[in-house]
Design an enzyme around this catalytic site. Structure first.
Site, PDB file in Angstrom:
ATOM      1  N   GLU A 148      -5.442  -6.532   7.121  1.00  0.00           N
ATOM      2  CA  GLU A 148      -7.343  -6.225   6.661  1.00  0.00           C
ATOM      3  C   GLU A 148      -8.018  -7.326   6.330  1.00  0.00           C
ATOM      4  OE1 GLU A 148      -6.916  -3.488   3.459  1.00  0.00           O
ATOM      5  OE2 GLU A 148      -6.548  -1.789   4.418  1.00  0.00           O
TER       6      GLU A 148
ATOM      7  N   GLU B  63      -2.422   2.582   7.964  1.00  0.00           N
ATOM      8  CA  GLU B  63      -1.770   3.155   7.182  1.00  0.00           C
ATOM      9  C   GLU B  63      -3.185   4.674   6.280  1.00  0.00           C
ATOM     10  OE1 GLU B  63      -2.811   0.365   3.803  1.00  0.00           O
ATOM     11  OE2 GLU B  63      -2.033  -1.419   5.034  1.00  0.00           O
TER      12      GLU B  63
HETATM   13  C1  GAL Z   1      -4.869  -0.952   1.775  1.00  0.00           C
HETATM   14  C2  GAL Z   1      -3.646  -1.965   2.454  1.00  0.00           C
HETATM   15  C3  GAL Z   1      -2.004  -2.265   1.846  1.00  0.00           C
HETATM   16  C4  GAL Z   1      -2.714  -1.535   0.817  1.00  0.00           C
HETATM   17  C5  GAL Z   1      -3.222  -0.436   0.351  1.00  0.00           C
HETATM   18  C6  GAL Z   1      -3.740   0.408  -1.582  1.00  0.00           C
HETATM   19  O1  GAL Z   1      -6.285  -1.522   2.486  1.00  0.00           O
HETATM   20  O2  GAL Z   1      -3.466  -2.695   3.319  1.00  0.00           O
HETATM   21  O3  GAL Z   1      -1.244  -2.707   1.405  1.00  0.00           O
HETATM   22  O4  GAL Z   1      -3.160  -2.776  -0.923  1.00  0.00           O
HETATM   23  O5  GAL Z   1      -4.630  -0.871   0.678  1.00  0.00           O
HETATM   24  O6  GAL Z   1      -4.236  -0.523  -1.863  1.00  0.00           O
END
Ligand code: GAL
Length: 661
Positions: free
Chosen positions: A143, A297
């Site tokens: 990100e 994710e």
């Molecule tokens: C995303 C990030 C993850 C984790 C998740 C929850 O934005 O890529 O590493 O931090 O959020 O906060």
């Protein structure tokens, strides 16, 4: 193979646990894990000492249970030894302060020393894993984001962009307030302490910050391409909502776009989930390369750092994952496997809770895993076909961050308001760059093309001339590429196409609106901004109903060649957007989508001449949907269906039909 899996952090758990985790993953139907994107301190525990043995063991355990691996390069979270040695590699915040250690994503992408360390760890990983049979791809960093207010790098970027100070001064109009620069070193970054910046400088700074990540990513892409030509390369982006990087540029160097989808991820947005918000995220990500994408994710439980967000309700995780697939995802990876016991994200819930007992969320996804094992093959490779495009201009978005005009005038909110109205009618939408080829679309919606180049204006003229329908909205054609206001009557280079001139405009006080007179539409109002229009050939579609401009044009339509350009002079409420969208579809000769039960989304993917229809019940109650004439194969239940179907709350139906000629 349809990729279905989970983000896993073996470094957080005792090695004795790995086998059980891998077993449960396989049982859930997973075939891919993403690993290592924050594991730098384990991979290079001290400067120049590398240790891949633990990761090899974890990967081998996972591979024995059928997992493929996407490896993350760990550069989003440098280890303490590195940043202690080189505190100059921390990025600088808008306040002018350099960040200190304790979080992640806090390095400067233009720092030469940080780039050197990054090159080294990425090269070592690539060399070590290039032949590992489980590895299929790489995720670079994590990100990307956050602007780095580091002046020297900005100055050299400007030198490359402008060549001479004379040209820079001229383009930025620095005669204003005596800001004429005589030396590159005099040029500031737009720090908060400096106050409201010169718009030319501020837009170039936003572009510089975006390009800094593109260049940093490219450095890693080149290493991985060289060593691992068989593996795909991706980066996990943040969908439509992220606005500090031009994602079209960032996606250009990648093989695959992926993104992180958290519908209930954050405390402040978790109460009411708006399906169109997720849909817009997916469509934007698909548009970056005009092809299918992954969700790297996908939310697996309640979000939480300090505050804990609403727990996803039964059925939601599966529903959201299918929605992603409906919009073109060919891979779904849930974040994260097990809720961490330590660290900032102790309450960012995974599929398993802290105690690791397989519970409701695990079983829901296991059910999906069984379904994917049966239908994934059919779905993979099919694609979304859209006749409607939204133009996403990062230049305009950046420039409107600098000068939002009115607290009620948000580029993203306006974009989303119009998108939501079309999404509610189950219309397939592509989100594309202003430079995209528009010839395959019937309808183009172009929210606030505030920074407009002659090339884009010509391209829009050609689109309409050839029979397209175009919607242009307020604050279009206002600025040139240098963020200077044009000398033309507005909407500038679009005035001829729209057959209209913005005679005057009004920035409305907070909470005020202007009722619109729009034939047959009750309750249509405009807010935040009102362009008062004088038609020059266009027909008036709606008038303002109030204030000194009551009776003057608010929406116009101009026939241009074989098509038409509509100009919307204000920010519409839902009533107005809905009525306008109905009219646009009609003008463009497009049918609304198949079902119009509020909260039931219908989305299609095409496999040659066959379509897969995804019916997604986002509501809290059972809904009845009616399939168009014909007999369909219900893929998930493996049965034939027709006519009226009952769909339980948060349930999903995927039916396959032969294309109707
Ligand atoms: C995303 C990030 C993850 C984790 C998740 C929850 O934005 O890529 O590493 O931090 O959020 O906060």
């Amino acid at each position: 193979m349809f990729h279905f899996g989970v983000d896993y952090y073996p470094e957080h758990w005792p090695e004795e646990r790995w086998r059980e985790d891998a077993r449960l993953m396989a049982e859930a139907g997973f075939n891919v894990v993403r690993l290592a994107e924050f594991a730098w301190s384990r991979l290079e525990p001290s400067q120049g000492t590398f240790d891949f043995a633990w990761l090899d063991r974890a990967m081998n355990t996972l591979a024995r249970h059928g997992m493929h691996v996407v490896l993350g390069t760990p550069t989003a979270s440098p280890p303490p030894w590195l940043m202690s040695l080189h505190p100059e590699a921390f990025l600088v915040r808008e306040t002018g302060q350099r960040v200190s250690y304790g979080n992640r994503r806090n390095y400067s992408p233009t720092s030469a020393v940080y780039r050197d360390y990054s090159k080294r760890i990425v090269t070592k990983m690539a060399e070590h894993y290039k032949h590992h049979p489980a590895v299929i791809g790489w995720q670079i960093d994590n990100e990307f984001g956050d602007r780095d207010y580091d002046a020297p790098a900005f100055r050299s970027w400007l030198e490359r962009r402008f060549g001479t100070l004379q040209r820079l001064n001229e383009r930025w109009g620095t005669a204003f307030w005596s800001h004429e620069y005589g030396d590159w070193n005099e040029i500031p970054v737009p720090l908060a302490t400096a106050g409201v910046p010169n718009p030319g400088l501020a837009l170039d700074f936003a572009r510089f910050c975006s390009e800094a990540y593109v260049a940093y990513q490219r450095m890693q892409v080149e290493i991985l391409r060289k060593h691992c030509p068989e593996h795909f390369i991706t980066h996990n982006m943040m969908g439509f909502r992220y606005e500090l990087i031009d994602y079209f540029d960032l996606a250009y160097d990648l093989d695959l776009v992926s993104w992180d989808n958290y519908p209930r991820g954050f405390w402040n947005i978790a109460a009411d989930v708006d399906p169109s918000t997720m849909a817009l995220g997916h469509d934007t990500m698909r548009g970056l390369k005009g092809t299918n994408f992954w969700v790297m994710e996908q939310q697996a439980g309640a979000g939480g750092w300090d505050l804990v967000s609403v727990m996803p309700k039964p059925g939601e995780l599966r529903l959201w994952a299918y929605q992603a697939i409906a919009h073109g995802a060919d891979g779904i990876v849930f974040f994260r496997w097990r809720t961490a016991r330590h660290g900032t994200e102790q309450y960012w819930h995974g599929l398993l809770d802290h105690d690791a007992r397989p519970g409701r969320r695990y079983h829901e996804i296991k059910r999906m895993g069984q379904e994917i094992a049966r239908v994934g093959q059919t779905i993979e490779g099919s694609s979304v076909k859209a006749r409607v495009a939204f133009l996403l201009s990062y230049d305009s978005r950046f420039a409107l961050q600098i000068q939002p005009h009115n607290p009620g005038f948000g580029y993203a909110e306006q974009f989303q308001g119009l998108y939501r109205a079309l999404h509610a009618r189950n219309v397939a939408i592509d989100v594309v760059a202003p430079s995209a080829d528009l010839s395959r679309y019937d309808l183009v919606v172009a929210p606030s093309l505030y920074v407009l180049t002659a090339k884009t204006a010509e391209q829009l003229e050609r689109f309409v001339e050839a029979g397209g329908t175009l919607l242009v909205t307020p604050r279009s054609g206002v600025k040139d590429d240098a963020n200077a206001v044009v000398e033309l009557p507005l909407p500038g280079l679009l005035a001829r196409l729209c057959g209209v001139v913005v005679e005057d405009y009004d920035s409305l006080p907070v909470g005020r609106s202007n009722a619109l007179e729009y034939a047959g539409v009750e309750g249509a109002v405009g807010s935040a901004w009102c362009d008062i229009l004088t038609p020059h050939g266009a027909e008036v579609v709606a008038h303002y109903g109030e204030d000194y401009y009551a009776g003057q044009a608010a929406i116009t339509m101009n026939v241009f060649g074989r098509g038409r350009a509509l100009y919307l002079g204000t920010l519409g409420n839902d009533v107005l957007n809905d009525a306008l969208v109905a009219r646009l579809l009609d003008l463009a000769g497009l049918e609304p989508g198949p079902s119009e039960v509020a909260g039931v989304e219908v989305s299609e993917r095409w496999l040659g001449g066959t379509k897969l229809v995804f019916v997604l019940n986002h509501t809290e109650s059972e809904q009845v949907v009616t399939l168009a004439d014909g007999v369909y194969h219900d893929l998930l239940a493996d049965r034939l269906v027709e006519g009226e179907l009952r769909l339980a709350a948060r349930e999903v139906l995927i039916v396959q039909a032969e294309a109707q000629a």
